[in-house]
Design a protein around this motif. Structure first.
Motif, PDB file in Angstrom:
ATOM      1  N   LYS A 245       0.870  -1.176   0.000  1.00  0.00           N
ATOM      2  CA  LYS A 245       0.000   0.000   0.000  1.00  0.00           C
ATOM      3  C   LYS A 245       0.910   1.230   0.000  1.00  0.00           C
ATOM      4  O   LYS A 245       1.203   1.793   1.034  1.00  0.00           O
ATOM      5  CB  LYS A 245      -0.920   0.007   1.217  1.00  0.00           C
ATOM      6  CG  LYS A 245      -1.991  -1.041   1.170  1.00  0.00           C
ATOM      7  CD  LYS A 245      -3.026  -0.784   2.239  1.00  0.00           C
ATOM      8  CE  LYS A 245      -4.094  -1.821   2.245  1.00  0.00           C
ATOM      9  NZ  LYS A 245      -5.070  -1.675   1.201  1.00  0.00           N
ATOM     10  N   GLN A 246       1.371   1.619  -1.136  1.00  0.00           N
ATOM     11  CA  GLN A 246       2.305   2.732  -1.272  1.00  0.00           C
ATOM     12  C   GLN A 246       1.670   4.075  -0.944  1.00  0.00           C
ATOM     13  O   GLN A 246       2.342   5.010  -0.568  1.00  0.00           O
ATOM     14  CB  GLN A 246       2.863   2.787  -2.697  1.00  0.00           C
ATOM     15  CG  GLN A 246       3.726   1.621  -3.053  1.00  0.00           C
ATOM     16  CD  GLN A 246       5.033   1.607  -2.300  1.00  0.00           C
ATOM     17  OE1 GLN A 246       5.570   2.635  -1.939  1.00  0.00           O
ATOM     18  NE2 GLN A 246       5.551   0.430  -2.046  1.00  0.00           N
ATOM     19  N   ARG A 247       0.373   4.187  -1.095  1.00  0.00           N
ATOM     20  CA  ARG A 247      -0.285   5.467  -0.914  1.00  0.00           C
ATOM     21  C   ARG A 247      -0.700   5.716   0.535  1.00  0.00           C
ATOM     22  O   ARG A 247      -1.403   6.664   0.815  1.00  0.00           O
ATOM     23  CB  ARG A 247      -1.497   5.572  -1.835  1.00  0.00           C
ATOM     24  CG  ARG A 247      -1.089   5.366  -3.272  1.00  0.00           C
ATOM     25  CD  ARG A 247      -2.246   5.500  -4.197  1.00  0.00           C
ATOM     26  NE  ARG A 247      -1.905   6.562  -5.121  1.00  0.00           N
ATOM     27  CZ  ARG A 247      -2.708   7.519  -5.488  1.00  0.00           C
ATOM     28  NH1 ARG A 247      -3.924   7.549  -5.061  1.00  0.00           N
ATOM     29  NH2 ARG A 247      -2.299   8.443  -6.315  1.00  0.00           N
ATOM     30  N   ALA A 248      -0.302   4.849   1.432  1.00  0.00           N
ATOM     31  CA  ALA A 248      -0.659   5.038   2.842  1.00  0.00           C
ATOM     32  C   ALA A 248       0.165   6.180   3.410  1.00  0.00           C
ATOM     33  O   ALA A 248       1.363   6.081   3.569  1.00  0.00           O
ATOM     34  CB  ALA A 248      -0.410   3.762   3.627  1.00  0.00           C
ATOM     35  N   ASP A 249      -0.484   7.269   3.657  1.00  0.00           N
ATOM     36  CA  ASP A 249       0.201   8.406   4.244  1.00  0.00           C
ATOM     37  C   ASP A 249      -0.315   8.627   5.659  1.00  0.00           C
ATOM     38  O   ASP A 249      -1.176   7.905   6.145  1.00  0.00           O
ATOM     39  CB  ASP A 249       0.042   9.655   3.375  1.00  0.00           C
ATOM     40  CG  ASP A 249      -1.417  10.041   3.176  1.00  0.00           C
ATOM     41  OD1 ASP A 249      -2.292   9.568   3.931  1.00  0.00           O
ATOM     42  OD2 ASP A 249      -1.677  10.826   2.256  1.00  0.00           O
ATOM     43  N   PHE A 250       0.215   9.631   6.314  1.00  0.00           N
ATOM     44  CA  PHE A 250      -0.178   9.889   7.692  1.00  0.00           C
ATOM     45  C   PHE A 250      -1.675  10.184   7.812  1.00  0.00           C
ATOM     46  O   PHE A 250      -2.319   9.755   8.757  1.00  0.00           O
ATOM     47  CB  PHE A 250       0.625  11.046   8.287  1.00  0.00           C
ATOM     48  CG  PHE A 250       2.011  10.649   8.705  1.00  0.00           C
ATOM     49  CD1 PHE A 250       2.209   9.657   9.646  1.00  0.00           C
ATOM     50  CD2 PHE A 250       3.117  11.272   8.166  1.00  0.00           C
ATOM     51  CE1 PHE A 250       3.478   9.287  10.047  1.00  0.00           C
ATOM     52  CE2 PHE A 250       4.399  10.909   8.549  1.00  0.00           C
ATOM     53  CZ  PHE A 250       4.569   9.909   9.496  1.00  0.00           C
ATOM     54  N   ASN A 251      -2.240  10.895   6.861  1.00  0.00           N
ATOM     55  CA  ASN A 251      -3.667  11.223   6.940  1.00  0.00           C
ATOM     56  C   ASN A 251      -4.528   9.975   6.851  1.00  0.00           C
ATOM     57  O   ASN A 251      -5.506   9.835   7.577  1.00  0.00           O
ATOM     58  CB  ASN A 251      -4.065  12.219   5.852  1.00  0.00           C
ATOM     59  CG  ASN A 251      -3.516  13.592   6.118  1.00  0.00           C
ATOM     60  OD1 ASN A 251      -3.347  13.986   7.263  1.00  0.00           O
ATOM     61  ND2 ASN A 251      -3.216  14.327   5.062  1.00  0.00           N
ATOM     62  N   ARG A 252      -4.187   9.079   5.968  1.00  0.00           N
ATOM     63  CA  ARG A 252      -4.962   7.845   5.830  1.00  0.00           C
ATOM     64  C   ARG A 252      -4.823   6.988   7.085  1.00  0.00           C
ATOM     65  O   ARG A 252      -5.793   6.413   7.564  1.00  0.00           O
ATOM     66  CB  ARG A 252      -4.513   7.072   4.602  1.00  0.00           C
ATOM     67  CG  ARG A 252      -5.389   5.841   4.375  1.00  0.00           C
ATOM     68  CD  ARG A 252      -5.204   5.266   3.025  1.00  0.00           C
ATOM     69  NE  ARG A 252      -5.677   6.243   2.053  1.00  0.00           N
ATOM     70  CZ  ARG A 252      -5.584   6.082   0.748  1.00  0.00           C
ATOM     71  NH1 ARG A 252      -5.026   5.010   0.264  1.00  0.00           N
ATOM     72  NH2 ARG A 252      -6.037   6.978  -0.082  1.00  0.00           N
ATOM     73  N   ILE A 253      -3.626   6.916   7.630  1.00  0.00           N
ATOM     74  CA  ILE A 253      -3.422   6.141   8.855  1.00  0.00           C
ATOM     75  C   ILE A 253      -4.185   6.802  10.003  1.00  0.00           C
ATOM     76  O   ILE A 253      -4.816   6.117  10.810  1.00  0.00           O
ATOM     77  CB  ILE A 253      -1.928   5.987   9.164  1.00  0.00           C
ATOM     78  CG1 ILE A 253      -1.318   5.022   8.154  1.00  0.00           C
ATOM     79  CG2 ILE A 253      -1.707   5.489  10.589  1.00  0.00           C
ATOM     80  CD1 ILE A 253       0.168   4.897   8.216  1.00  0.00           C
ATOM     81  N   ARG A 254      -4.173   8.104  10.053  1.00  0.00           N
ATOM     82  CA  ARG A 254      -4.909   8.809  11.112  1.00  0.00           C
ATOM     83  C   ARG A 254      -6.402   8.513  11.010  1.00  0.00           C
ATOM     84  O   ARG A 254      -7.075   8.322  12.020  1.00  0.00           O
ATOM     85  CB  ARG A 254      -4.665  10.309  11.025  1.00  0.00           C
ATOM     86  CG  ARG A 254      -5.344  11.066  12.150  1.00  0.00           C
ATOM     87  CD  ARG A 254      -4.985  12.516  12.163  1.00  0.00           C
ATOM     88  NE  ARG A 254      -5.305  13.120  10.876  1.00  0.00           N
ATOM     89  CZ  ARG A 254      -4.806  14.263  10.451  1.00  0.00           C
ATOM     90  NH1 ARG A 254      -3.953  14.935  11.191  1.00  0.00           N
ATOM     91  NH2 ARG A 254      -5.139  14.758   9.282  1.00  0.00           N
TER      92      ARG A 254
END
Length: 64
Positions: A40-49
């Motif tokens: 999942k390369q597009r997992a950024d901090f916002n998505r994790i949050r």
């Protein structure tokens, strides 16, 4: 280093298994595995949050 690498490293430094992280965050094991492996390369901090505020705080506290 992508975010999955950071999560994996933090998890290992805290002597936690993936199952431990899954139980703490409520995320699926497959999602955590995909993040850590880079699938999942597009997992950024916002998505994790959004998916898991607990994991987000854990990562953010470690970065500081």
């Amino acid at each position: 280093m992508h975010i999955g690498d950071k999560i994996h490293k933090l998890r290992r430094l805290n002597n936690e298994t993936m199952n431990d992280l899954v139980k703490q965050t409520g995320l699926s094991k497959s999602w955590v595995s995909d993040i850590e492996s880079g699938k999942k390369q597009r997992a950024d901090f916002n998505r994790i949050r959004q998916k898991s505020p607990i994991l987000y705080r854990w990562v953010m506290n470690a970065v500081r």
